[in-house]
Design an enzyme around this catalytic site. Sequence first.
Site, mmCIF file in Angstrom:
data_model
loop_
_atom_site.group_PDB
_atom_site.id
_atom_site.type_symbol
_atom_site.label_atom_id
_atom_site.label_comp_id
_atom_site.label_asym_id
_atom_site.label_seq_id
_atom_site.Cartn_x
_atom_site.Cartn_y
_atom_site.Cartn_z
ATOM 1 N N ARG A 51 0.826 -1.209 0.000
ATOM 2 C CA ARG A 51 0.000 0.000 0.000
ATOM 3 C C ARG A 51 0.864 1.266 0.000
ATOM 4 N NH1 ARG A 51 -5.695 -0.995 1.247
ATOM 5 N NH2 ARG A 51 -5.921 -3.175 1.787
ATOM 6 N N HIS A 95 -18.928 9.593 4.618
ATOM 7 C CA HIS A 95 -19.266 8.211 4.970
ATOM 8 C C HIS A 95 -20.777 8.110 5.149
ATOM 9 C CE1 HIS A 95 -18.625 4.226 6.610
ATOM 10 N NE2 HIS A 95 -19.477 4.527 7.569
ATOM 11 N N THR A 127 -8.136 10.196 9.180
ATOM 12 C CA THR A 127 -6.977 9.878 10.020
ATOM 13 C C THR A 127 -6.593 8.429 9.742
ATOM 14 O OG1 THR A 127 -8.379 9.152 11.833
ATOM 15 C CG2 THR A 127 -7.748 11.487 11.815
ATOM 16 N N THR A 158 -29.004 11.873 -1.574
ATOM 17 C CA THR A 158 -29.490 13.235 -1.819
ATOM 18 C C THR A 158 -28.889 14.198 -0.791
ATOM 19 O OG1 THR A 158 -31.535 12.368 -2.739
ATOM 20 C CG2 THR A 158 -31.586 14.646 -1.989
ATOM 21 N N GLN A 159 -28.786 13.755 0.442
ATOM 22 C CA GLN A 159 -28.224 14.608 1.491
ATOM 23 C C GLN A 159 -26.700 14.690 1.399
ATOM 24 O OE1 GLN A 159 -30.211 16.586 3.318
ATOM 25 N NE2 GLN A 159 -31.674 15.662 1.893
HETATM 26 N N1 NHR Z 1 -8.175 5.459 5.048
HETATM 27 C C1 NHR Z 1 -7.972 5.869 6.296
HETATM 28 N N2 NHR Z 1 -6.741 5.720 6.812
HETATM 29 N N3 NHR Z 1 -8.933 6.432 7.082
HETATM 30 C C2 NHR Z 1 -10.167 6.586 6.585
HETATM 31 O O1 NHR Z 1 -11.079 7.141 7.372
HETATM 32 C C3 NHR Z 1 -10.452 6.164 5.257
HETATM 33 C C4 NHR Z 1 -9.410 5.597 4.505
HETATM 34 C C5 NHR Z 1 -9.644 5.139 3.200
HETATM 35 C C6 NHR Z 1 -10.911 5.223 2.661
HETATM 36 C C7 NHR Z 1 -13.347 5.748 2.875
HETATM 37 C C8 NHR Z 1 -14.138 4.659 3.659
HETATM 38 C C9 NHR Z 1 -15.636 4.775 3.414
HETATM 39 O O2 NHR Z 1 -16.125 5.880 3.131
HETATM 40 C C10 NHR Z 1 -11.959 5.766 3.425
HETATM 41 C C11 NHR Z 1 -11.730 6.248 4.700
HETATM 42 C C12 NHR Z 1 -12.913 1.465 1.978
HETATM 43 C C13 NHR Z 1 -12.540 0.677 3.055
HETATM 44 C C14 NHR Z 1 -11.964 -0.704 2.854
HETATM 45 O O3 NHR Z 1 -12.057 -1.545 3.731
HETATM 46 C C15 NHR Z 1 -12.706 1.226 4.339
HETATM 47 C C16 NHR Z 1 -13.220 2.503 4.514
HETATM 48 C C17 NHR Z 1 -13.584 3.275 3.423
HETATM 49 C C18 NHR Z 1 -13.436 2.758 2.151
HETATM 50 N N4 NHR Z 1 -11.340 -0.976 1.668
HETATM 51 C C19 NHR Z 1 -10.787 -2.293 1.292
HETATM 52 C C20 NHR Z 1 -9.263 -2.256 1.244
HETATM 53 O O4 NHR Z 1 -8.659 -3.343 1.323
HETATM 54 C C21 NHR Z 1 -11.289 -2.690 -0.075
HETATM 55 C C22 NHR Z 1 -12.800 -2.770 -0.129
HETATM 56 C C23 NHR Z 1 -13.352 -2.838 -1.565
HETATM 57 O O5 NHR Z 1 -12.602 -2.637 -2.546
HETATM 58 O O6 NHR Z 1 -14.576 -3.049 -1.683
HETATM 59 O O7 NHR Z 1 -8.672 -1.176 1.067
HETATM 60 O O8 NHR Z 1 -16.366 3.775 3.585
#
Ligand code: NHR
Length: 183
Positions: A51, A95, A127, A158-159
């Site tokens: 990553r 979110h 964060t 919508t919101q």
């Molecule tokens: N990263 C950090 N450090 N902190 C946050 O608050 C984050 C972030 C990265 C993305 C968006 C979040 C959402 O709006 C977000 C917030 C994807 C995952 C996840 O588990 C978690 C949170 C969010 C988005 N992703 C998997 C992964 O392995 C893949 C999931 C998939 O592809 O469907 O990265 O919900």
Amino acid sequence: MVKLLESMTGDHPARPCVVFSNNPDAAGLARARDLGVATEALPHQPFAGDRSAFEAAISAALAPHAPDIICLAGFMRKLTAGFTDAWAGKMLNIHPSLLPKYKGLKTHSRALEAGDAEHGCTVHEVTARLDDGPVLGQAVVPVLPDDTPDTLAARVLTQEHRLYPAVLRRFAAGDRTPVYLRS
Ligand code: NHR
């Protein structure tokens, strides 16, 4: 994302400089180009298991555009502390739940299963901990008797389209007072 781009005109304190996606086929990239905004795309798959290397490549792709603020909108790759610390206080996410309720995925079905009377969305600072940073705004919607995850998601979306531009406008002006909306 499109609502954010469209909001940044006139007396808005920010302007869009680039839209980035990890999916080169994302429809949003074409929408951004149609609105005259530069785009960058970088698939994450070649970086499988690293990553930090993916994030270094994102940083290199963004750097020429010199962003001051990053708004995540449907970005689905977890970001490491290396990236979130570099952007601390400058990166937002929306979110689809009333955080701290329902961090993670499947938020609409979880709200329905819990029998919640209200649901909504939250804009927060990003964060290292997922869906955990300081809240910058929330919009509340009612849960209705015949709701399915899809009908509830549509009411929340919508919101989201009202809340995120309202928060970004305030945030870009240097004001972190949370925005609270009710439909
Ligand atoms: N990263 C950090 N450090 N902190 C946050 O608050 C984050 C972030 C990265 C993305 C968006 C979040 C959402 O709006 C977000 C917030 C994807 C995952 C996840 O588990 C978690 C949170 C969010 C988005 N992703 C998997 C992964 O392995 C893949 C999931 C998939 O592809 O469907 O990265 O919900």
